[in-house]
Design a protein around this motif. Structure first.
Motif, PDB file in Angstrom:
ATOM      1  N   ILE A   8       0.854  -1.188   0.000  1.00 44.12           N
ATOM      2  CA  ILE A   8       0.000   0.000   0.000  1.00 44.12           C
ATOM      3  C   ILE A   8       0.883   1.229   0.000  1.00 44.12           C
ATOM      4  CG2 ILE A   8      -1.708   1.345   1.279  1.00 44.12           C
ATOM      5  CD1 ILE A   8      -2.753  -1.169   2.468  1.00 44.12           C
ATOM      6  N   THR A   9       0.724   2.071  -0.992  1.00 40.40           N
ATOM      7  CA  THR A   9       1.406   3.351  -1.014  1.00 40.40           C
ATOM      8  C   THR A   9       0.440   4.409  -1.501  1.00 40.40           C
ATOM      9  OG1 THR A   9       3.442   2.183  -1.605  1.00 40.40           O
ATOM     10  CG2 THR A   9       3.499   4.572  -1.756  1.00 40.40           C
ATOM     11  N   PRO A  10      -0.444   4.909  -0.658  1.00 35.40           N
ATOM     12  CA  PRO A  10      -1.398   5.930  -1.084  1.00 35.40           C
ATOM     13  C   PRO A  10      -0.667   7.179  -1.543  1.00 35.40           C
ATOM     14  CG  PRO A  10      -1.927   5.051   1.087  1.00 35.40           C
ATOM     15  CD  PRO A  10      -0.569   4.579   0.738  1.00 35.40           C
ATOM     16  N   VAL A  17       3.284   1.111   4.415  1.00 38.15           N
ATOM     17  CA  VAL A  17       2.926   0.134   5.435  1.00 38.15           C
ATOM     18  C   VAL A  17       3.830  -1.084   5.296  1.00 38.15           C
ATOM     19  CG1 VAL A  17       1.070  -1.260   6.424  1.00 38.15           C
ATOM     20  CG2 VAL A  17       0.539   0.927   5.312  1.00 38.15           C
ATOM     21  N   ASP A  18       4.508  -1.470   6.380  1.00 37.02           N
ATOM     22  CA  ASP A  18       5.403  -2.626   6.368  1.00 37.02           C
ATOM     23  C   ASP A  18       5.076  -3.548   7.530  1.00 37.02           C
ATOM     24  OD1 ASP A  18       7.252  -1.843   4.199  1.00 37.02           O
ATOM     25  OD2 ASP A  18       7.832  -0.245   5.569  1.00 37.02           O
ATOM     26  N   LEU A  19       5.186  -4.845   7.298  1.00 43.58           N
ATOM     27  CA  LEU A  19       5.173  -5.825   8.376  1.00 43.58           C
ATOM     28  C   LEU A  19       6.624  -6.178   8.667  1.00 43.58           C
ATOM     29  CD1 LEU A  19       3.545  -7.661  10.271  1.00 43.58           C
ATOM     30  CD2 LEU A  19       3.687  -9.422   8.498  1.00 43.58           C
ATOM     31  N   VAL A  20       7.097  -5.887   9.879  1.00 44.18           N
ATOM     32  CA  VAL A  20       8.503  -6.061  10.239  1.00 44.18           C
ATOM     33  C   VAL A  20       8.623  -7.180  11.257  1.00 44.18           C
ATOM     34  CG1 VAL A  20      10.545  -4.955  11.215  1.00 44.18           C
ATOM     35  CG2 VAL A  20       8.989  -3.634   9.788  1.00 44.18           C
ATOM     36  N   GLU A 125      -2.807  -2.802   7.589  1.00 42.76           N
ATOM     37  CA  GLU A 125      -2.098  -4.062   7.404  1.00 42.76           C
ATOM     38  C   GLU A 125      -2.989  -5.103   6.741  1.00 42.76           C
ATOM     39  OE1 GLU A 125       0.454  -7.400   7.569  1.00 42.76           O
ATOM     40  OE2 GLU A 125       0.645  -5.252   7.213  1.00 42.76           O
ATOM     41  N   ALA A 126      -4.267  -5.154   7.117  1.00 44.73           N
ATOM     42  CA  ALA A 126      -5.193  -6.085   6.475  1.00 44.73           C
ATOM     43  C   ALA A 126      -5.351  -5.759   4.994  1.00 44.73           C
ATOM     44  CB  ALA A 126      -6.553  -6.035   7.177  1.00 44.73           C
ATOM     45  N   GLU A 127      -5.409  -4.458   4.680  1.00 43.01           N
ATOM     46  CA  GLU A 127      -5.509  -4.043   3.281  1.00 43.01           C
ATOM     47  C   GLU A 127      -4.255  -4.435   2.511  1.00 43.01           C
ATOM     48  OE1 GLU A 127      -7.550  -1.823   0.096  1.00 43.01           O
ATOM     49  OE2 GLU A 127      -8.095  -2.994   1.867  1.00 43.01           O
ATOM     50  N   ARG A 128      -3.094  -4.283   3.151  1.00 42.65           N
ATOM     51  CA  ARG A 128      -1.830  -4.655   2.503  1.00 42.65           C
ATOM     52  C   ARG A 128      -1.798  -6.147   2.213  1.00 42.65           C
ATOM     53  NH1 ARG A 128       2.536  -7.226   3.305  1.00 42.65           N
ATOM     54  NH2 ARG A 128       1.794  -7.904   5.339  1.00 42.65           N
ATOM     55  N   GLN A 129      -2.177  -6.965   3.210  1.00 39.61           N
ATOM     56  CA  GLN A 129      -2.148  -8.414   3.030  1.00 39.61           C
ATOM     57  C   GLN A 129      -3.110  -8.870   1.942  1.00 39.61           C
ATOM     58  OE1 GLN A 129      -2.569 -10.829   6.515  1.00 39.61           O
ATOM     59  NE2 GLN A 129      -1.023  -9.718   7.684  1.00 39.61           N
TER      60      GLN A 129
END
Length: 268
Positions: A8-10, A17-20, A125-129
């Motif tokens: 996601i990069t609005p 948004v990153d999951l680290v 994060e849900a949107e990214r996944q």
């Protein structure tokens, strides 16, 4: 640190948004121009920052201001959602809301709970996944909601105490990193920052949250840790290469910062 691919990069919101995921051990956030919101999303993890022990649980939030860095030790693997954005995002929302100048700087905060902020992080994060099924407008709306919430609760006062500028902090951190094996003195570091010695001590601690001597020890411990795990040098030479006076000096620092001995690190 293991980071997931960005999904996601609005554009207008300027939000990443990153999951680290971290495996445990020393965790470092290097200074950068962006602001970061770190929301713990995994199982509880214990750790230590300087002499202070902590336990991160799901929903614990850290605000990392632009130009700020951080370093700590985690006893086990951790996972967090990191929202990263340029100061321009807050500046734009502040301007649109008619707020006075100076309201767009975030105050650094560590390990606090904010259900609304965490809810935005989980939604992003849900949107990214899911691969952004709701489109750019949805992500932009969440980015705007995040900015409004931050402006309402977590910005610095207009007359906030000064800290090192991003340029000063970068010069000092780079100088320390490139000379860990040398004798680093407070007058020299203050000169790198173009500041008086007494002023520099105060500004450095405000910027990074730890005194300058403690930061140097933490960086030397991390350098020694990396060299020990490579296994190419005896511990006595590792101590000198990392800037410690001798092997016992290194061992004491490692036990205090990491809670383990050099022998235990090498065995791992």
């Amino acid at each position: 640190m293991d980071e997931s691919a960005l999904a996601i990069t609005p554009g207008r919101a300027g939000l990443q948004v990153d999951l680290v995921e971290t495996p445990g051990g020393v965790v470092e956030l290097k200074p950068m121009a962006d602001m970061r919101i770190r929301v713990h999303s995994g199982e509880p993890v214990q750790g230590q920052c300087g002499a202070q022990r902590f336990v991160y649980t799901r929903g614990d939030v850290d605000i990392v201001a632009a130009g700020q860095s951080d370093i700590w030790h985690e006893d086990g693997p951790g996972r967090s959602v990191v929202l990263r954005f340029a100061p321009a995002l807050l500046e734009r929302i502040a301007l649109e809301a008619g707020l006075p100048p100076g309201r767009a700087a975030l105050a650094p905060l560590h390990q606090f709970q904010d259900a609304h902020l965490a809810h935005i992080a989980w939604a992003l994060e849900a949107e990214r996944q899911a691969g952004s099924p709701n489109g750019r407008l949805y992500a932009e709306s969440l980015g705007t909601a995040l900015a409004v919430h931050l402006l309402g609760r977590y910005t610095l006062a207009r007359k906030a105490p000064p800290s090192l500028s991003a340029a000063q902090l970068r010069r000092v951190v780079d100088y320390i990193e490139n000379r860990l094996d040398q004798d680093l003195s407070l007058p020299v570091l203050a000169g790198v920052a173009h500041s008086s010695m007494s002023h520099f001590k105060t500004l450095f601690k405000r910027s990074l949250g730890v005194p300058v001597h403690e930061y140097v020890v933490q960086r030397r411990v991390e350098r020694a840790r990396a060299l020990l795990r490579q296994g190419q040098l005896p511990a006595s030479q590792v101590a000198l290469a990392a800037g410690f006076a001798h092997q016992s000096h290194m061992a004491r620092a490692m036990r205090r910062v990491l809670g383990v001995s050099p022998g235990m690190l090498r065995a791992q």
